[in-house]
Write a protein that holds these residues in place. Structure first.
Motif, PDB file in Angstrom:
ATOM      1  N   UNK A  70       0.993  -1.257  -0.054  1.00  0.00           N
ATOM      2  CA  UNK A  70       0.200   0.083  -0.051  1.00  0.00           C
ATOM      3  C   UNK A  70       1.033   1.111  -0.090  1.00  0.00           C
ATOM      4  N   UNK A  71       1.986   1.128   0.672  1.00  0.00           N
ATOM      5  CA  UNK A  71       2.854   2.315   0.596  1.00  0.00           C
ATOM      6  C   UNK A  71       3.489   2.828  -0.827  1.00  0.00           C
ATOM      7  N   UNK A  72       3.592   1.649  -1.587  1.00  0.00           N
ATOM      8  CA  UNK A  72       4.080   1.901  -2.987  1.00  0.00           C
ATOM      9  C   UNK A  72       3.091   2.426  -3.850  1.00  0.00           C
ATOM     10  N   UNK A  73       1.884   2.542  -3.535  1.00  0.00           N
ATOM     11  CA  UNK A  73       0.863   3.056  -4.534  1.00  0.00           C
ATOM     12  C   UNK A  73       0.921   4.436  -4.504  1.00  0.00           C
ATOM     13  N   UNK A  74       0.485   5.000  -5.903  1.00  0.00           N
ATOM     14  CA  UNK A  74       0.373   6.594  -6.053  1.00  0.00           C
ATOM     15  C   UNK A  74      -1.007   6.679  -6.869  1.00  0.00           C
ATOM     16  N   UNK A  75      -1.826   5.532  -7.076  1.00  0.00           N
ATOM     17  CA  UNK A  75      -3.072   5.909  -7.400  1.00  0.00           C
ATOM     18  C   UNK A  75      -4.052   5.325  -6.241  1.00  0.00           C
ATOM     19  N   UNK A  76      -4.933   6.485  -5.645  1.00  0.00           N
ATOM     20  CA  UNK A  76      -5.672   6.545  -4.613  1.00  0.00           C
ATOM     21  C   UNK A  76      -6.541   5.268  -4.569  1.00  0.00           C
ATOM     22  N   UNK A  77      -7.208   5.018  -5.790  1.00  0.00           N
ATOM     23  CA  UNK A  77      -8.090   3.744  -5.794  1.00  0.00           C
ATOM     24  C   UNK A  77      -7.506   2.591  -5.466  1.00  0.00           C
ATOM     25  N   UNK A 116      -5.018  19.327  -0.909  1.00  0.00           N
ATOM     26  CA  UNK A 116      -6.593  19.428  -1.109  1.00  0.00           C
ATOM     27  C   UNK A 116      -7.401  20.110   0.200  1.00  0.00           C
ATOM     28  N   UNK A 117      -6.705  20.273   1.393  1.00  0.00           N
ATOM     29  CA  UNK A 117      -7.225  20.895   2.430  1.00  0.00           C
ATOM     30  C   UNK A 117      -7.389  22.590   2.000  1.00  0.00           C
ATOM     31  N   UNK A 118      -6.601  22.938   1.314  1.00  0.00           N
ATOM     32  CA  UNK A 118      -6.827  24.282   0.766  1.00  0.00           C
ATOM     33  C   UNK A 118      -8.050  24.519  -0.061  1.00  0.00           C
ATOM     34  N   UNK A 119      -8.532  23.541  -0.874  1.00  0.00           N
ATOM     35  CA  UNK A 119      -9.701  23.685  -1.610  1.00  0.00           C
ATOM     36  C   UNK A 119     -10.980  23.374  -0.975  1.00  0.00           C
ATOM     37  N   UNK A 141      -2.523   7.045   7.207  1.00  0.00           N
ATOM     38  CA  UNK A 141      -2.098   8.250   7.371  1.00  0.00           C
ATOM     39  C   UNK A 141      -1.389   8.733   6.023  1.00  0.00           C
ATOM     40  N   UNK A 142      -0.800   7.853   5.284  1.00  0.00           N
ATOM     41  CA  UNK A 142       0.146   8.140   4.232  1.00  0.00           C
ATOM     42  C   UNK A 142      -0.910   8.683   3.158  1.00  0.00           C
ATOM     43  N   UNK A 143      -2.151   8.204   2.793  1.00  0.00           N
ATOM     44  CA  UNK A 143      -3.209   8.527   2.129  1.00  0.00           C
ATOM     45  C   UNK A 143      -3.595   9.778   2.462  1.00  0.00           C
ATOM     46  N   UNK A 144      -3.662  10.252   3.902  1.00  0.00           N
ATOM     47  CA  UNK A 144      -4.467  11.347   4.168  1.00  0.00           C
ATOM     48  C   UNK A 144      -3.622  12.339   4.180  1.00  0.00           C
ATOM     49  N   UNK A 145      -2.180  12.138   4.746  1.00  0.00           N
ATOM     50  CA  UNK A 145      -1.305  13.155   4.584  1.00  0.00           C
ATOM     51  C   UNK A 145      -0.963  13.765   3.348  1.00  0.00           C
ATOM     52  N   UNK A 146      -0.637  12.796   2.291  1.00  0.00           N
ATOM     53  CA  UNK A 146      -0.315  13.116   0.974  1.00  0.00           C
ATOM     54  C   UNK A 146      -1.285  13.600   0.270  1.00  0.00           C
ATOM     55  N   UNK A 174      -4.092  15.374   1.604  1.00  0.00           N
ATOM     56  CA  UNK A 174      -4.787  16.707   1.981  1.00  0.00           C
ATOM     57  C   UNK A 174      -3.600  17.829   2.344  1.00  0.00           C
ATOM     58  N   UNK A 175      -2.328  17.290   2.713  1.00  0.00           N
ATOM     59  CA  UNK A 175      -1.263  18.293   2.807  1.00  0.00           C
ATOM     60  C   UNK A 175      -0.347  18.754   1.608  1.00  0.00           C
ATOM     61  N   UNK A 176       0.550  19.685   1.752  1.00  0.00           N
ATOM     62  CA  UNK A 176       1.518  19.576   0.827  1.00  0.00           C
ATOM     63  C   UNK A 176       1.154  20.860   0.094  1.00  0.00           C
ATOM     64  N   UNK A 177       2.015  21.275  -0.884  1.00  0.00           N
ATOM     65  CA  UNK A 177       1.836  22.288  -2.116  1.00  0.00           C
ATOM     66  C   UNK A 177       0.878  21.684  -3.196  1.00  0.00           C
ATOM     67  N   UNK A 178      -0.053  22.559  -3.597  1.00  0.00           N
ATOM     68  CA  UNK A 178      -1.142  21.901  -4.292  1.00  0.00           C
ATOM     69  C   UNK A 178      -0.529  22.096  -5.876  1.00  0.00           C
ATOM     70  N   UNK A 179      -0.829  21.228  -6.708  1.00  0.00           N
ATOM     71  CA  UNK A 179      -0.561  21.044  -8.038  1.00  0.00           C
ATOM     72  C   UNK A 179      -0.877  22.354  -8.948  1.00  0.00           C
ATOM     73  N   UNK A 180      -0.016  22.705  -9.609  1.00  0.00           N
ATOM     74  CA  UNK A 180      -0.080  24.050 -10.141  1.00  0.00           C
ATOM     75  C   UNK A 180      -0.872  23.849 -11.618  1.00  0.00           C
ATOM     76  N   UNK A 181      -1.343  22.651 -11.740  1.00  0.00           N
ATOM     77  CA  UNK A 181      -2.314  22.364 -12.918  1.00  0.00           C
ATOM     78  C   UNK A 181      -3.633  22.646 -12.706  1.00  0.00           C
ATOM     79  N   UNK A 182      -4.117  22.913 -11.185  1.00  0.00           N
ATOM     80  CA  UNK A 182      -5.432  23.139 -11.078  1.00  0.00           C
ATOM     81  C   UNK A 182      -5.858  24.483 -11.481  1.00  0.00           C
ATOM     82  N   UNK A 183      -6.592  24.548 -12.441  1.00  0.00           N
ATOM     83  CA  UNK A 183      -6.933  25.921 -12.966  1.00  0.00           C
ATOM     84  C   UNK A 183      -8.458  26.412 -12.261  1.00  0.00           C
TER      85      UNK A 183
END
Length: 446
Positions: A264-271, A336-339, A396-401, A403-412
């Motif tokens: 699970x720690x190796x996954x980068x697709x949420x589903x 995502x917490x910002x949005x 926790x890995x899924x939540x923190x990844x 919800x936190x951090x710098x959001x992607x600049x591709x979100x217009x």
């Protein structure tokens, strides 16, 4: 029992009329409340009619099926907006619900097999018909062949059982004891594939990643529970041989659950991450059923209901993000917490239930399963500690990844959560955490 079957069958004409999308959903909720108020005997099968009836196990799983199917319609508003074969979609969900209802309520072993396998077809149609990526055909093939590969031995063993006992009624099976190796393996392998057990789990993440939100919800919510239900039913007449061979399945499940937790720690697709966490939870259920003691049976039942609600809610959350960003990658779903700060709270609530925090049903189920496995062998404690620890870790890995951090600049452009989505998440979380107040119904069977 027939009245609910006719209720569902007579709903089918509504699927072909215009603007009936929400009416079907409301009728399913109504049916859910009608079924919830049915009389229930803790010990015996009740409401017997036409080879159908239910006891405690069937009752909970039928309720879960109706509830998840109603929420599937609620989650699929996008189909309604784009008018993507909506009528056929509703018909498909109703057909699936009828088959699941029949699977859990029939008392004849052969009829159970028939509906158990038939429920695969509407699920396959959901994945292939409304899935997102072109690989959905391959995912459908995985789903079909993994399940069909072990279903012929199950059919043959049911015929063999009938030949030996002249009886296929589940309630009567407690008078027999089939102490035969090949019969045992062919009888339970189909259910272990459906659960899915480690080594035969590869179809599940693939099916989840390619399925639409409704497909993921029903797969995680109910389809995995078919395997557990089947095991609970057939273990009654496989007790003697299972005491000799259960260690194989328990060892595979515990070590496999640990490996999957690491994966699970190796996954980068949420589903994909949520799908692998389902495999880790179901490995505990297999272990609990195989110990064949009271705590294991009760715990596996409670965890199946809890996981059905929790996992389905998490797939809804990942879909809510997917509808906004058109991506489920954790590299893009950041900050995502910002949005959506209030959606962040739902992520926290459902992920805390996923890591078995009180007062969720998952906690109750896991406590029982841990007790049953430790009473079976103290060495199993090592793997249980690791599985429990890492399940908190990847949640926790899924939540923190995400919800936190710098959001992607591709979100217009972005829009916040809708009231429909908040209602859908509440309807997953509230039963999951309030049912613990009436846990005595699920715990006192005998």
């Amino acid at each position: 029992m027939m009245k609910f079957l006719f209720f569902m069958l007579f709903m089918t004409p509504l699927c072909f009329k215009k603007n009936m999308f929400w009416l079907v959903q409301m009728l399913l909720f109504m049916m859910m409340y009608m079924f919830m108020n049915m009389t229930l005997s803790i010990n015996n099968f009740t409401n017997l009619s036409y080879l159908m009836g239910y006891d405690m196990i069937s009752f909970g799983l039928i309720l879960l099926s109706i509830w998840v199917c109603a929420l599937m319609i609620m989650a699929s508003e996008n189909l309604y907006k784009t008018n993507l074969y909506v009528n056929f979609f509703l018909l498909n969900i109703l057909l699936l619900l009828v088959l699941l209802y029949l699977t859990f309520s029939v008392m004849n072993m052969f009829m159970f097999y028939l509906f158990f396998e038939a429920s695969l077809i509407p699920t396959l149609m959901l994945i292939v018909g409304w899935g997102y990526q072109p690989e959905r055909i391959q995912a459908g093939m995985y789903l079909l062949f993994y399940t069909l590969f072990m279903s012929l031995p199950l059919l043959l063993s049911i015929f063999f059982l009938y030949n030996k006992t002249n009886c296929l009624m589940m309630y009567m099976m407690k008078f027999y004891d089939m102490n035969l190796f090949f019969f045992y393996v062919s009888m339970i392998m189909a259910f272990l594939v459906k659960m899915p057990m480690y080594f035969v789990h590869l179809w599940l993440p693939k099916a989840h990643v390619e399925a639409p939100i409704s497909g993921s919800m029903i797969l995680a919510g109910v389809m995995l529970k078919l395997g557990g239900y089947g095991l609970l039913r057939v273990m009654i007449f496989l007790q003697k041989i299972n005491t000799k061979l259960s260690f194989i399945w328990i060892i595979i499940s515990l070590i496999g659950g640990f490996y999957i937790s690491l994966k699970c720690f190796c996954q980068f697709d949420m589903k994909s991450l949520i799908a692998y966490s389902s495999v880790a939870h179901m490995s505990l259920v297999i272990g609990g059923i195989m110990t064949m003691n009271y705590w294991g049976y009760v715990g596996s039942y409670v965890l199946m209901i809890g996981h059905g609600l929790c996992s389905s809610g998490l797939f809804c959350l990942s879909n809510i993000n997917y509808e906004r960003l058109n991506s489920r990658s954790l590299f893009l779903n950041k900050g995502m917490m910002s949005f959506m700060p209030s959606m962040s709270m739902w992520w926290f609530l459902l992920l805390s239930s996923n890591m078995a925090a009180p007062p969720s049903l998952n906690l109750m189920g896991e406590i029982n399963l841990i007790m049953s496995l430790v009473s079976w062998s103290k060495i199993s404690m090592i793997m249980l500690i690791l599985i429990s620890f890492f399940s908190a870790g990847y949640s926790l890995y899924l939540y923190s990844y995400s919800q936190h951090g710098k959001y992607s600049m591709s979100i217009f452009s972005f829009y916040s959560g809708l009231s429909r989505e908040y209602l859908m998440l509440s309807l997953h979380w509230i039963p999951l955490n309030l049912m613990i107040l009436k846990i005595d119904y699920s715990m006192i069977w005998f």
